[in-house]
Motif scaffolding. Structure first.
Motif, PDB file in Angstrom:
ATOM      1  N   GLU A   1       0.194   8.532  -5.796  1.00 21.42           N
ATOM      2  CA  GLU A   1       0.014   9.946  -5.472  1.00 21.42           C
ATOM      3  C   GLU A   1       1.189  11.067  -5.327  1.00 21.42           C
ATOM      4  O   GLU A   1       1.123  12.067  -5.671  1.00 21.42           O
TER       5      GLU A   1
ATOM      6  N   GLU B   1       0.967  -1.327  -0.014  1.00 22.36           N
ATOM      7  CA  GLU B   1      -0.029  -0.158   0.117  1.00 22.36           C
ATOM      8  C   GLU B   1       0.789   1.306   0.151  1.00 22.36           C
ATOM      9  O   GLU B   1       0.619   2.090  -0.803  1.00 22.36           O
TER      10      GLU B   1
ATOM     11  N   MET C   1      -5.575   8.927  -2.966  1.00 21.92           N
ATOM     12  CA  MET C   1      -6.242   7.611  -2.309  1.00 21.92           C
ATOM     13  C   MET C   1      -7.567   8.006  -1.488  1.00 21.92           C
ATOM     14  O   MET C   1      -7.396   9.082  -0.601  1.00 21.92           O
TER      15      MET C   1
ATOM     16  N   ARG D   1      -9.711   1.731   0.148  1.00 21.19           N
ATOM     17  CA  ARG D   1      -8.918   0.433   0.055  1.00 21.19           C
ATOM     18  C   ARG D   1      -9.748  -0.900   0.240  1.00 21.19           C
ATOM     19  O   ARG D   1     -10.935  -0.654   0.793  1.00 21.19           O
TER      20      ARG D   1
ATOM     21  N   ARG E   1       0.779   3.985  -2.969  1.00 17.72           N
ATOM     22  CA  ARG E   1       0.616   5.459  -2.718  1.00 17.72           C
ATOM     23  C   ARG E   1       1.653   6.101  -3.055  1.00 17.72           C
ATOM     24  O   ARG E   1       1.425   7.328  -3.591  1.00 17.72           O
TER      25      ARG E   1
ATOM     26  N   LEU F   1      -6.224  -0.648  -3.910  1.00 18.20           N
ATOM     27  CA  LEU F   1      -6.479   0.773  -3.427  1.00 18.20           C
ATOM     28  C   LEU F   1      -7.138   1.503  -4.519  1.00 18.20           C
ATOM     29  O   LEU F   1      -7.222   1.229  -5.686  1.00 18.20           O
ATOM     30  N   CYS F   2      -7.905   2.273  -3.947  1.00 13.41           N
ATOM     31  CA  CYS F   2      -8.982   3.299  -4.731  1.00 13.41           C
ATOM     32  C   CYS F   2      -8.275   4.720  -4.713  1.00 13.41           C
ATOM     33  O   CYS F   2      -7.971   5.357  -3.551  1.00 13.41           O
ATOM     34  N   PHE F   3      -8.028   5.241  -5.774  1.00 16.72           N
ATOM     35  CA  PHE F   3      -7.623   6.760  -6.156  1.00 16.72           C
ATOM     36  C   PHE F   3      -8.825   7.261  -6.957  1.00 16.72           C
ATOM     37  O   PHE F   3      -9.263   6.780  -7.961  1.00 16.72           O
TER      38      PHE F   3
END
Length: 258
Positions: free
Chosen positions: A214, A206, A228, A231, A210, A250-252
């Motif tokens: 990110e 994770e 982000m 998750r 990120r 993961l969700c962005f």
């Protein structure tokens, strides 16, 4: 001081187009001989597809889904446009269509054999709705974005193992970087503002994901970046006092830079 990029992965044959062409040539031949054998479903041992569908469900509720962190997106299954990067045999998009996602669903892959397999699987299943799922040969890093993208971008972009494969390539881009370093920039170009990028990986943690999406992804000309917002948790293990998961999702969200 800016956080440094994660340590690059050692190149592997899984990062080459020749490997995937050979794999899908075999799976295409196998499916032709026996339509019940549809090919590999990546991360099936972690039940990733079911967890992704549950996460995206409009009925997602934290009390009912303790393995999910909250997500703020408001995707309508009837209208959401969904792009699957590195679609393989099309399994994830077929599952979404079966689950009631009836908008524009497109799977792309740089392997012609992969796209041929996905189309063949759709034709062989006794479900007319699956024939409306679209598949195209397209390279996420080099393809012309207008060729596959709606005018204002996609509502949801999916990646189940494709960034992993790209990260195993030793190819360099025009800036002299390993090609995975420009992946996030391409995802930004594909998404609409407020759109969601859902990425699943077995090669990156994770923290590393990120960092890639990110921290290390340069904001686009329209002053947007990836942030982000959620998750999916999977069964964890402990080794040497360190707790971890075998895969990470993961969700962005594509947001405007403040």
């Amino acid at each position: 001081m800016a956080e440094s990029k994660p340590t690059p992965l050692e190149p592997s044959k899984l990062g080459t187009k020749a490997y995937w062409d050979a794999l899908y040539t075999t799976e295409l031949s196998t499916h032709t001989s026996d339509p019940s054998l549809e090919g590999t479903v990546w991360f099936d041992d972690s039940d990733a597809e079911a967890k992704i569908l549950s996460y995206l469900s409009p009925e997602n509720d934290d009390d009912d889904h303790p393995d999910h962190s909250p997500h703020p997106h408001n995707l309508d299954p009837a209208t959401a446009s969904i792009l699957d990067l590195g679609c393989g045999n099309g399994s994830l998009l077929f599952s979404l269509r079966d689950d009631g996602w009836s908008g524009h669903l497109l799977g792309v892959d740089y392997s012609r054999q992969s796209v041929a397999l996905a189309k063949q699987v759709a034709e062989s299943r006794k479900n007319e709705d699956l024939k409306s799922v679209e598949f195209k040969v397209w390279d996420v890093l080099n393809g012309d974005i207008p060729d596959i993208s709606p005018e204002h971008g996609w509502d949801l972009v999916l990646d189940k193992g494709t960034f992993d494969a790209v990260s195993l390539s030793d190819e360099k881009d025009t800036k002299g970087r390993r090609i995975n370093e420009g992946y996030g920039e391409r995802v930004l170009q594909l998404l609409k503002v407020g759109g969601i990028f859902l990425v699943t990986s077995c090669n990156w943690t994770e923290t590393e994901l990120r960092n890639w999406f990110e921290t290390s992804t340069t904001p686009n000309d329209d002053k947007t970046k990836l942030k982000m917002v959620g998750r999916i948790d999977y069964p964890s293990f402990s080794f040497g006092g360190v707790k971890g998961q075998t895969i990470t999702t993961l969700c962005f969200e594509k947001v405007v830079v403040a």
